[in-house]
Write a protein that holds these residues in place. Structure first.
Motif, PDB file in Angstrom:
ATOM      1  N   GLY A  75       0.799  -1.219   0.000  1.00  0.00           N
ATOM      2  CA  GLY A  75       0.000   0.000   0.000  1.00  0.00           C
ATOM      3  C   GLY A  75       0.832   1.269   0.000  1.00  0.00           C
ATOM      4  N   GLU A  76       2.029   1.191   0.560  1.00  0.00           N
ATOM      5  CA  GLU A  76       2.908   2.356   0.569  1.00  0.00           C
ATOM      6  C   GLU A  76       3.477   2.661  -0.809  1.00  0.00           C
ATOM      7  N   LEU A  77       3.390   1.694  -1.713  1.00  0.00           N
ATOM      8  CA  LEU A  77       3.922   1.881  -3.063  1.00  0.00           C
ATOM      9  C   LEU A  77       2.858   2.330  -4.058  1.00  0.00           C
ATOM     10  N   VAL A  78       1.605   2.294  -3.615  1.00  0.00           N
ATOM     11  CA  VAL A  78       0.507   2.692  -4.502  1.00  0.00           C
ATOM     12  C   VAL A  78       0.450   4.207  -4.603  1.00  0.00           C
ATOM     13  N   ARG A  79       0.382   4.692  -5.801  1.00  0.00           N
ATOM     14  CA  ARG A  79       0.353   6.135  -6.011  1.00  0.00           C
ATOM     15  C   ARG A  79      -0.980   6.734  -5.565  1.00  0.00           C
ATOM     16  N   ASP A 123      -6.315   4.478  -5.255  1.00  0.00           N
ATOM     17  CA  ASP A 123      -6.770   3.799  -4.046  1.00  0.00           C
ATOM     18  C   ASP A 123      -7.704   2.627  -4.353  1.00  0.00           C
ATOM     19  N   ASP A 124      -8.283   2.606  -5.554  1.00  0.00           N
ATOM     20  CA  ASP A 124      -9.140   1.485  -5.914  1.00  0.00           C
ATOM     21  C   ASP A 124      -8.377   0.167  -5.901  1.00  0.00           C
ATOM     22  N   LEU A 125      -7.077   0.226  -6.151  1.00  0.00           N
ATOM     23  CA  LEU A 125      -6.267  -0.985  -6.103  1.00  0.00           C
ATOM     24  C   LEU A 125      -6.271  -1.593  -4.698  1.00  0.00           C
TER      25      LEU A 125
END
Length: 268
Positions: free
Chosen positions: A30-34, A38-40
């Motif tokens: 989650g820290e790598l998600v841009r 947030d849907d990811l």
């Protein structure tokens, strides 16, 4: 310990292992998600729960107790776990737009919900007062944080503080009842407690222990007369968490009550 015993333990708790592992991976990934993706996180969380649900259905048959008689995966547990999965997934979807509006669409939000789910799953499968306590505290510790997740909202902070204080008191009451039960029966396993309290004379100390355990559990489900925390906490918590807390943790509390009282302590 034999390999067969370890395999039995692992099979009995496959759904819990899936959710815990998925939550830990999600916390890191989650820290790598841009920002804006947030849907990811949402769909990853839903996938974790669905995978655990599939594993639960595969284990829907009767199984022997595992973890030294502290945990079991039977049809009773399967039913409540499916209720928890449904409530958690619905909370994820409810949070999709709400998280965008409130700016809380971070991985910690979904991870805390997943760990709260694990706590409820343990509560449904627990057949020992100590494992019940572990699941109960894992669930409530996550809901404490989720209640105060809107850190900039004063009412959310106030609700979380009240919840923590009153929750700590109820936990102490529950543990005191557990300690009395252990002192009187020499065990915390529900089936052995049933054997210890059946057929003997009525012990006032055992009644006192039952009262303490009932008080601790009733507080967790917000039943009268231990419902004083409910209005403040539900009002201050994020709306999606209020919806979650009004269904899933209460179902977990009833699962524990149905485990404990119709069998071991009804004789008291």
């Amino acid at each position: 310990m034999t390999a067969a015993a370890l395999l039995q333990w692992a099979l009995a708790s496959v759904p819990e292992i899936i959710v815990v592992t998925g939550a830990c991976v999600l916390l890191i990934v989650g820290e790598l998600v841009r920002k804006g993706r947030d849907d990811l996180l949402l769909w990853a969380s839903v996938a974790i729960v669905l995978l655990a649900a599939v594993a639960t259905l595969m284990l829907a048959g009767e199984m022997q107790p595992a973890y030294a008689g502290m945990f079991i995966s039977d049809r009773f547990a399967v039913f409540f776990k499916l209720v928890f999965y449904l409530a958690t997934i619905l909370t994820f979807f409810l949070s999709r737009k709400y998280a965008e509006i409130e700016g809380i669409g971070r991985s910690e939000y979904y991870v805390l919900l997943l760990f709260a789910l694990v706590g409820m799953m343990i509560m449904a499968s627990a057949i020992d007062l100590l494992s019940i306590y572990v699941g109960l505290e894992l669930m409530v510790l996550c809901t404490y944080v989720l209640t105060g997740f809107l850190r900039k909202e004063r009412r959310s902070n106030e609700a979380a503080l009240k919840y923590v204080i009153l929750g700590a008191v109820s936990t102490a009451i529950f543990l005191y009842g557990v300690s009395l039960i252990y002192g009187l029966t020499g065990t915390t396993q529900l089936d052995r407690m049933a054997e210890a309290v059946s057929g003997g004379p009525l012990d006032p100390a055992l009644l006192l222990a039952v009262v303490f355990i009932v008080a601790g559990l009733v507080f967790k489900i917000g039943a009268v007369p231990f419902h004083m925390w409910v209005p403040d906490v539900y009002e201050g918590a994020p709306t999606t968490i209020t919806a979650f807390m009004s269904v899933a943790p209460k179902a977990a509390g009833f699962a524990v009550i149905l485990r404990v009282f119709p069998n071991p302590l009804v004789e008291a």
